[in-house]
Structures are given as C-alpha cells and as structure tokens.
Scaffold this motif. Structure first.
Motif, PDB file in Angstrom:
ATOM      1  N   LEU A   1       0.936  -1.226  -0.280  1.00 29.96           N
ATOM      2  CA  LEU A   1      -0.548   0.154  -0.105  1.00 29.96           C
ATOM      3  C   LEU A   1       0.990   1.119  -0.028  1.00 29.96           C
ATOM      4  O   LEU A   1       1.516   1.220   0.314  1.00 29.96           O
ATOM      5  N   PRO A   2       0.330   2.136  -1.065  1.00 33.80           N
ATOM      6  CA  PRO A   2       1.139   3.166  -1.269  1.00 33.80           C
ATOM      7  C   PRO A   2       1.223   4.609   0.440  1.00 33.80           C
ATOM      8  O   PRO A   2       0.082   4.088   0.868  1.00 33.80           O
ATOM      9  N   PRO A   3       1.764   4.724   0.943  1.00 36.80           N
ATOM     10  CA  PRO A   3       1.517   5.566   1.887  1.00 36.80           C
ATOM     11  C   PRO A   3       0.565   6.958   2.651  1.00 36.80           C
ATOM     12  O   PRO A   3       0.233   6.934   2.780  1.00 36.80           O
ATOM     13  N   SER A   4       0.062   7.441   1.043  1.00 34.54           N
ATOM     14  CA  SER A   4      -0.510   7.765   0.715  1.00 34.54           C
ATOM     15  C   SER A   4      -2.312   7.446   1.078  1.00 34.54           C
ATOM     16  O   SER A   4      -2.723   8.340   1.053  1.00 34.54           O
ATOM     17  N   LEU A   5      -1.917   6.671   1.176  1.00 37.59           N
ATOM     18  CA  LEU A   5      -3.791   5.685   1.075  1.00 37.59           C
ATOM     19  C   LEU A   5      -3.224   4.232   1.861  1.00 37.59           C
ATOM     20  O   LEU A   5      -3.498   3.347   2.465  1.00 37.59           O
ATOM     21  N   PRO A   6      -2.739   4.740   3.714  1.00 34.65           N
ATOM     22  CA  PRO A   6      -3.508   4.010   4.721  1.00 34.65           C
ATOM     23  C   PRO A   6      -4.825   3.808   5.019  1.00 34.65           C
ATOM     24  O   PRO A   6      -4.700   2.084   5.672  1.00 34.65           O
ATOM     25  N   PHE A   7      -5.773   4.881   4.814  1.00 35.56           N
ATOM     26  CA  PHE A   7      -7.506   3.725   5.510  1.00 35.56           C
ATOM     27  C   PHE A   7      -7.863   3.398   3.731  1.00 35.56           C
ATOM     28  O   PHE A   7      -8.867   3.218   4.543  1.00 35.56           O
ATOM     29  N   LEU A   8      -7.428   2.779   2.539  1.00 36.46           N
ATOM     30  CA  LEU A   8      -8.125   2.141   1.776  1.00 36.46           C
ATOM     31  C   LEU A   8      -8.095   1.133   2.646  1.00 36.46           C
ATOM     32  O   LEU A   8      -9.963   0.976   2.555  1.00 36.46           O
ATOM     33  N   THR A   9      -7.772   0.068   2.979  1.00 36.27           N
ATOM     34  CA  THR A   9      -9.132  -0.917   3.718  1.00 36.27           C
ATOM     35  C   THR A   9     -10.339  -0.349   4.311  1.00 36.27           C
ATOM     36  O   THR A   9     -10.921  -0.959   4.312  1.00 36.27           O
ATOM     37  N   PHE A  10     -10.245   0.605   4.672  1.00 34.66           N
ATOM     38  CA  PHE A  10     -10.521   0.583   6.088  1.00 34.66           C
ATOM     39  C   PHE A  10     -12.111   1.476   5.413  1.00 34.66           C
ATOM     40  O   PHE A  10     -13.371   2.167   5.710  1.00 34.66           O
ATOM     41  N   PHE A  11     -11.381   2.323   4.595  1.00 35.58           N
ATOM     42  CA  PHE A  11     -13.043   2.478   3.326  1.00 35.58           C
ATOM     43  C   PHE A  11     -13.835   1.968   2.982  1.00 35.58           C
ATOM     44  O   PHE A  11     -15.088   1.707   2.818  1.00 35.58           O
ATOM     45  N   ILE A  12     -12.597   0.931   2.614  1.00 36.35           N
ATOM     46  CA  ILE A  12     -14.472  -0.708   1.806  1.00 36.35           C
ATOM     47  C   ILE A  12     -14.996  -0.936   3.427  1.00 36.35           C
ATOM     48  O   ILE A  12     -16.468  -1.160   2.915  1.00 36.35           O
ATOM     49  N   ALA A  13     -13.755  -1.479   4.203  1.00 33.04           N
ATOM     50  CA  ALA A  13     -14.844  -1.661   5.573  1.00 33.04           C
ATOM     51  C   ALA A  13     -15.585  -0.674   5.410  1.00 33.04           C
ATOM     52  O   ALA A  13     -17.509  -1.804   6.269  1.00 33.04           O
TER      53      ALA A  13
END
Length: 353
Positions: free
Chosen positions: A45-57
């Motif tokens: 995961l790129p450092p700019s997207l630390p919340f990607l999986t949590f947005f989907i959750a």
C-alpha cells in the motif's frame, strides 16, 4: 445463482440491518477482515493511502449491516490506524496524524450518510413492494404488475451495488491520497443518489431531466448571480441514462470549479438540451454543456476517472468534448427510450445561489 443473489439482496441483508444482534457482529467481522488485509498489504500500500481497506470496510459495513454498525467501523478504524499505523511509524508528526485521522473521519462519515440514504431507499422500495402484494394479490393484472415491480426492484438493487463497487475501486485507483479519494467518492455517490431518488419518485419510469440537472449541479454552483443557466423542454430520461448523466454532470461541474468557468468570478455555465421525437418510444436527445468567462483550458495530459466518466457518457451516447479559451464545451447525443414525455416550450432558468 441468480435466485440466490436476489434472495440475499431482498431478504437476507434487510433482516441483518433490522437486527442489531446480527448487524454488529457482521460489522465487527468486516472490520477484522479489513485490518488483516491492511496488515497483509502493508508493504504494497502506498503511504498516501493508509485507510484504503478501512474505507471499503465502512462502505460494506453500512451497506450490509446498517448505519450504526458502519459508524462503529469508522471508530474502530480510527483507533486501529492511530495505534498500529501512526504511532508505529516515524514518517508522520502528531499534527500530520491528527489531520489524516480527521480527514478520514469526515469522509467516512459522508460515505455512511450517503449509503444510509441508499439503504433507506431500498427499505422503502421493499415496503412498497410488500404493500402492493397485499393490494394486488387477488387480481391477475395485479400479479403482472407485481412481477414487473419485483423485476425492476431486483434490477435496480443489483445495478446499485455494482455501480457502487465500481466507483469505489476506480476512485481508489485514480486517487493520489486519502482525502482526494474520499472526496471524489462521496461526491459521485451523492450524484448517483440524486438520480436514484428522482427515478424512484416516478415509479421507475425515469427521471425529469430538468430536476436532474438542477439537483445534481445545485451543490456545485458557486455564489453569484446567474452562474448557471439551463434551457430545454422538460422530459423523462430512463433510469440507466439518469444515473450515468448525473455522474457526467457532476464530473463536468467539479472540473469547472477546479479548472474552468466556475474557477473565475465571472464564469458562467450554460446547460441546454432538446428532444426530437422519432416515434412513440424513441427520441433523439442532445445535451450541451458550454462554459464561458473562464480561463483557457487544454486537453489534460493524464486521463483520470472523471474524464473517463465524461467521455463514456451513458449507454449509446456520443460525446464530443473540446477545450476553448473560455472553458470546456461538451455535447452529448443519443437515441433514448421515452415511454412518457411531457413536452413544454423551451425555457431559460437561472440557477439560484
């Protein structure tokens, strides 16, 4: 398989949302899966997207379990990110971490709010179907109408989930950071929700084009006199066209704010359209987006998701977009179905701000 999916969307998921004893464990399981997936993908995961999986959750938890469980996942994601990502990393100052968490909380809250409205619309459609079952069950004509309503309901629900999933994945793919991803996704979901609401109020016959243009662009129009004008006869556009057209108008408006006419104090956007009836069911439709008073614009060097949504238009549409010294000029033409059309004289209306 189709019957299994229909039963899941129409019966299982609403029952889960109505029972907290089931909804919250489902949301907890989704959060755990997101946390494990985040840990597994940490090196990619790129450092700019630390919340990607949590947005989907958050999106899945709200869709499947409801608003309360969705907010629970938001809170759990904030705690997880703070404890296991920001505190464990030396790349962020406390101020940067606080700003990132606040941005995530805001955008995740917007996603929960938009999906909450979609869930309420689904519930209202299910209640309407149940009410019609009681009223029409003794009539052969009623049975036919009920089957048509069931088919339309299943079609709309499956399309809704498919579009949401596509917007989530594509918005994440084309976004550089969490804030831009969440902002773009929430705006597109809101535009789609506007179109769905207008279609539902007309028993799925379609949406009023006049209302669709105004309601989609109203949140984007900057303050000032006559920053947007519309002209054209009111007519009904089919549901699939309404959804795609709302997303296209949203992207055009967003680009006008960032780069085009609405980025200048005197810039104006003119939206006009016309219907030429071909036969009882079909009409030749043309919509023109014309900016003036803005800065010179040029073809973007990189095609983002917004450009793809604009240039793809809606099914069977031909889109022509040019970049001028005053802003963007875009023309969309297509032959569309119009089972119900209310003809009026063309009129010009200034959008109030």
């Amino acid at each position: 398989m189709v019957q299994l999916v229909d039963n899941l969307v129409e019966r299982v998921l609403p029952r889960i949302r109505r029972k907290p004893v089931l909804a919250y464990p489902v949301a907890a399981a989704i959060f755990v899966a997101a946390a494990l997936l985040h840990a597994f993908l940490a090196n990619w995961l790129p450092p700019s997207l630390p919340f990607l999986t949590f947005f989907i959750a958050v999106l899945l938890a709200t869709l499947l379990a409801g608003t309360g469980p969705g907010l629970l996942v938001v809170g759990a994601s904030l705690l997880f990110a703070w404890r296991f990502y920001f505190l464990a990393s030396n790349q962020y100052t406390e101020f940067d971490a606080t700003i990132a968490l606040a941005a995530f909380a805001l955008m995740a809250g917007l996603i929960v709010a938009v999906v909450h409205l979609l869930n309420r619309k689904v519930e209202s459609l299910l209640n309407e179907r149940d009410r019609n079952e009681g009223l029409l069950q003794d009539s052969a004509l009623g049975e036919l109408q009920l089957e048509q309503l069931n088919v339309e309901l299943r079609h709309r629900l499956k399309n809704t989930f498919a579009i949401i999933a596509g917007l989530v994945s594509q918005s994440a793919r084309y976004s550089a950071d969490v804030q831009s991803f969440a902002s773009a996704l929430s705006g597109r979901l809101a535009a789609m929700g506007t179109a769905m609401d207008l279609v539902a109020t007309r028993s799925f016959l379609g949406a009023s084009l006049n209302e669709l243009v105004i309601d989609t662009l109203k949140p984007l129009v900057p303050p000032g006199a006559s920053r947007m004008t519309i002209q054209g006869p009111d007519g009904i556009v089919p549901g699939d066209v309404a959804n795609a057209l709302a997303l296209t108008l949203h992207e055009l408006g967003t680009n006008a704010i960032k780069y085009g006419a609405w980025s200048q104090e005197q810039g104006v956007v003119r939206v006009s359209w016309k219907f030429d009836r071909l036969n009882d069911d079909d009409a030749e439709f043309e919509l023109v987006w014309d900016e003036s008073g803005g800065p010179p614009v040029s073809q973007p060097e990189r095609r983002g998701l917004g450009s793809l949504l604009i240039d793809s238009g809606f099914p069977s549409a031909k889109v022509e977009r040019t970049f001028t010294v005053d802003g963007v000029f875009c023309r969309m033409t297509a032959v569309i179905k119009q089972t119900t059309t209310r003809r009026t004289r063309g009129r010009r209306t200034a959008q109030p701000t």
